[in-house]
Design an enzyme around this catalytic site. Structure first.
Site, PDB file in Angstrom:
ATOM      1  N   ARG A   4       0.809  -1.232   0.000  1.00  0.00           N
ATOM      2  CA  ARG A   4       0.000   0.000   0.000  1.00  0.00           C
ATOM      3  C   ARG A   4       0.842   1.283   0.000  1.00  0.00           C
ATOM      4  NH1 ARG A   4      -4.167  -0.257   4.603  1.00  0.00           N
ATOM      5  NH2 ARG A   4      -3.153  -2.181   5.290  1.00  0.00           N
ATOM      6  N   GLN A  38      12.923 -14.405   5.866  1.00  0.00           N
ATOM      7  CA  GLN A  38      11.617 -15.058   5.784  1.00  0.00           C
ATOM      8  C   GLN A  38      11.199 -14.985   4.316  1.00  0.00           C
ATOM      9  OE1 GLN A  38       8.193 -13.058   7.413  1.00  0.00           O
ATOM     10  NE2 GLN A  38       7.148 -14.969   7.909  1.00  0.00           N
ATOM     11  N   GLY A  95       2.868 -15.343   8.064  1.00  0.00           N
ATOM     12  CA  GLY A  95       2.258 -14.901   9.317  1.00  0.00           C
ATOM     13  C   GLY A  95       3.291 -14.482  10.350  1.00  0.00           C
ATOM     14  N   TYR A 135       8.131  -4.343  15.766  1.00  0.00           N
ATOM     15  CA  TYR A 135       7.780  -4.304  14.348  1.00  0.00           C
ATOM     16  C   TYR A 135       8.507  -3.158  13.645  1.00  0.00           C
ATOM     17  CZ  TYR A 135       4.353  -7.554  16.000  1.00  0.00           C
ATOM     18  OH  TYR A 135       3.786  -8.650  16.570  1.00  0.00           O
ATOM     19  N   GLY A 136       9.082  -3.477  12.512  1.00  0.00           N
ATOM     20  CA  GLY A 136       9.815  -2.464  11.752  1.00  0.00           C
ATOM     21  C   GLY A 136       8.933  -1.344  11.245  1.00  0.00           C
ATOM     22  N   GLU A 178      -8.009 -12.767  16.304  1.00  0.00           N
ATOM     23  CA  GLU A 178      -7.875 -11.853  15.160  1.00  0.00           C
ATOM     24  C   GLU A 178      -9.257 -11.397  14.710  1.00  0.00           C
ATOM     25  OE1 GLU A 178      -4.839 -10.620  13.864  1.00  0.00           O
ATOM     26  OE2 GLU A 178      -4.479 -11.435  15.856  1.00  0.00           O
ATOM     27  N   TYR A 192      32.842  33.871  -2.777  1.00  0.00           N
ATOM     28  CA  TYR A 192      33.098  32.454  -2.544  1.00  0.00           C
ATOM     29  C   TYR A 192      34.414  32.325  -1.804  1.00  0.00           C
ATOM     30  CZ  TYR A 192      34.532  27.666  -3.064  1.00  0.00           C
ATOM     31  OH  TYR A 192      34.975  26.402  -2.783  1.00  0.00           O
ATOM     32  N   TYR A 219      40.632  26.000  -7.275  1.00  0.00           N
ATOM     33  CA  TYR A 219      40.591  24.746  -8.037  1.00  0.00           C
ATOM     34  C   TYR A 219      41.095  24.973  -9.445  1.00  0.00           C
ATOM     35  CZ  TYR A 219      38.295  20.436  -9.759  1.00  0.00           C
ATOM     36  OH  TYR A 219      38.021  19.206 -10.294  1.00  0.00           O
ATOM     37  N   ARG A 228      45.583  44.898 -12.041  1.00  0.00           N
ATOM     38  CA  ARG A 228      44.533  45.105 -13.033  1.00  0.00           C
ATOM     39  C   ARG A 228      45.096  46.072 -14.051  1.00  0.00           C
ATOM     40  NH1 ARG A 228      41.615  48.624  -8.482  1.00  0.00           N
ATOM     41  NH2 ARG A 228      42.521  50.624  -9.027  1.00  0.00           N
TER      42      ARG A 228
END
Ligand code: UD1
Ligand code: CA
Length: 455
Positions: free
Chosen positions: A15, A73, A78, A101-102, A153, A365, A386, A439
């Protein structure tokens, strides 16, 4: 006392409509079964056993924990059949086995500890809950003396039994020795043709064993996830609980419904957090920190009195006392700011150590860089770190003034009190107190005629 925790996580979760196995869908940033493992491992002397099936490889790859034991499993026949798979790892061991329970991710340690305490006086303890609409759940059948007799159940229950409001959450603690003797006796002679773990209750009662029930403090602890609707609902519950913890701890949240905590957050007093802030991983926020709207802070420390303006992102960084960040700042991993540093709008930092009172206020930066104290970085400055292959470092000593739009081509060093002229491309080291201008000179041409428009 030895404690074996068995976590059932083999179900498909069709689901969820997902290619990702259900139990690794995240809740507050962590796979839901991981939350269960983490909680289980808080219990004393616990060994963790996980039963997997659907998407086993992926589930195993994602989930982590100390000394996890895995069981496959292949077919989901079950809950009783699921626990049977772990039996080889439990047999011969004394003590108690706790079944979790997971896909029931928000179970609390306190609730499990209560269950363990009750286990000392009983052979089997069920975690049960009274529900106004118990439809679909296994019902707790009690005798005239109110003792637990069986779990039926929903699909197998009579109309009379379906009126019972007390339901089985699925979580239970059983003496391991007894569990090992009962599991092989289970049959699938029921409406669903499944091996029901819940049938153990009747077996226990028949053998005159002591069965009791305890309840969680909150209904959400035992809520399971079968669909994304339930996942979203539990996510909101979790966030509400976490937001309340922050409030009770002395933080002001402008809207407790608009903050998301996806990790471990330590928050000091008189912290103010505006709306739409996401805190991920390990985050420490010290006293008197103010965080404006839309900030994302991950695995970072924000020290006392710092002010984070809107739309800033801080990742694996350390922000010192009384710093000013943002708006629209991006602190990437390895950023370390000393006290009173300022990182302004549209500034990106990465592996940058920035000294006390230094300012990078606009559009810059700063990466692979070390800045002393009292440094002023002009708008538009870039550390060219870099060359397309390797990264290089920029060193800027105390009280340096970097003119606007300077490119610092690393490796390069600017000595104490040094200055660069605006628009400079700095490729050579600058000694203490020097001014570097790199510059082309401005030329003014007085004989220049402006072009005229052709007809
Ligand atoms: C189970 C209980 C029911 C309880 C309900 C609470 C049984 C027989 N019934 O019913 O009393 O009220 O939980 O939600 O135990 N799983 C496996 N392998 C399997 C079957 C299940 O790993 O072969 C796992 C599922 O992934 C899930 C959990 O066990 O996490 C519960 O299974 P589910 O089929 O949802 O049990 P319910 O029929 O809801
Ligand atoms: Ca279920």
């Amino acid at each position: 006392m030895t404690l074996n925790v068995v976590i059932l996580a083999a179900g498909q979760g069709s689901r969820m409509k997902s290619s990702l196995p259900k139990v690794i869908h995240p809740i507050a940033g962590l796979p839901m079964a991981q939350r269960v493992i983490n909680t289980a491992q808080l219990l004393k002397h616990a060994t963790t056993h996980v039963v997997i099936g659907h998407g086993a490889e992926k589930v195993k790859e994602v989930l982590v924990g100390e000394d996890l034991h895995w069981y496959m499993q292949e077919d989901q026949l079950g809950t009783g059949h699921a626990v049977q798979q772990a039996l080889p790892g439990l047999e011969g061991k004394s003590g108690i086995t706790l079944i979790l329970y997971g896909d029931v991710p928000l179970i609390r340690e306190e609730t499990l500890s209560n269950l363990m305490s009750a286990s000392k006086l009983n052979d089997m303890v069920l975690l049960t809950l009274d529900m106004s609409d118990p439809s679909g759940y296994g019902r707790i059948v009690r005798g005239a003396d109110n003792s637990v007799q069986a779990i039926v159940e929903h699909k197998d229950a009579t109309d009379e039994q379906r009126k019972i409001k007390e339901i089985n959450t699925g979580i239970m603690a059983v003496k391991t020795e007894l569990l090992a003797s009962w599991l092989p006796q289970l049959s699938n002679d029921n409406v669903q043709k499944e091996y029901y773990l819940t049938d153990l209750v009747e077996m226990a009662v028949k053998e005159g064993k002591k069965v009791s029930a305890s309840q969680p403090d909150y209904a959400w602890e035992v809520e399971g996830v079968n669909s994304r609707v339930q996942l979203a609902s539990l996510e909101r519950i979790y966030q509400q609980v976490k937001a309340e913890e922050l409030l009770l701890n002395g933080a002001t949240l402008m809207d407790p419904a608009r903050i998301d905590l996806r990790g471990d957050v330590t928050c000091g007093k008189d912290v103010v957090i505006d709306v739409n802030v996401i805190l991920e991983g390990n985050v420490t926020i010290e006293d008197n920190v103010h965080i404006e709207a839309n900030c994302i802070i991950k695995d970072s420390i924000i020290r006392q009195g710092s002010y984070i303006k809107a739309n800033s992102m801080i990742d694996e960084s350390e922000v010192g006392n009384h710093c000013d960040i943002g708006p629209f700042a991006r602190l990437r991993p390895g950023t370390k700011l000393a006290a009173r540093a300022k990182i302004g709008n549209f500034v990106e930092t990465k592996k940058a150590v920035i000294g006390e009172g230094s300012k990078v206020n606009h559009l810059s930066y700063i990466g692979d860089a070390e800045l002393g104290s009292g440094v002023n970085i002009g708008a538009g400055t870039i550390t060219c770190n870099y060359d397309g292959v390797n990264k290089f470092k920029t060193e800027i000593e105390d009280n340096v003034f970097i003119g606007s739009n300077t490119c610092l081509v690393a490796p390069v060093k600017v000595g104490e009190d040094g200055t660069t002229g605006a628009g400079s491309i700095i490729t050579k080291d600058i000694a203490k107190g020097e001014l570097a201008v790199a510059r082309s000179r401005q030329k003014n041409i007085s004989t220049w005629n402006r072009p005229v428009k052709n007809d």
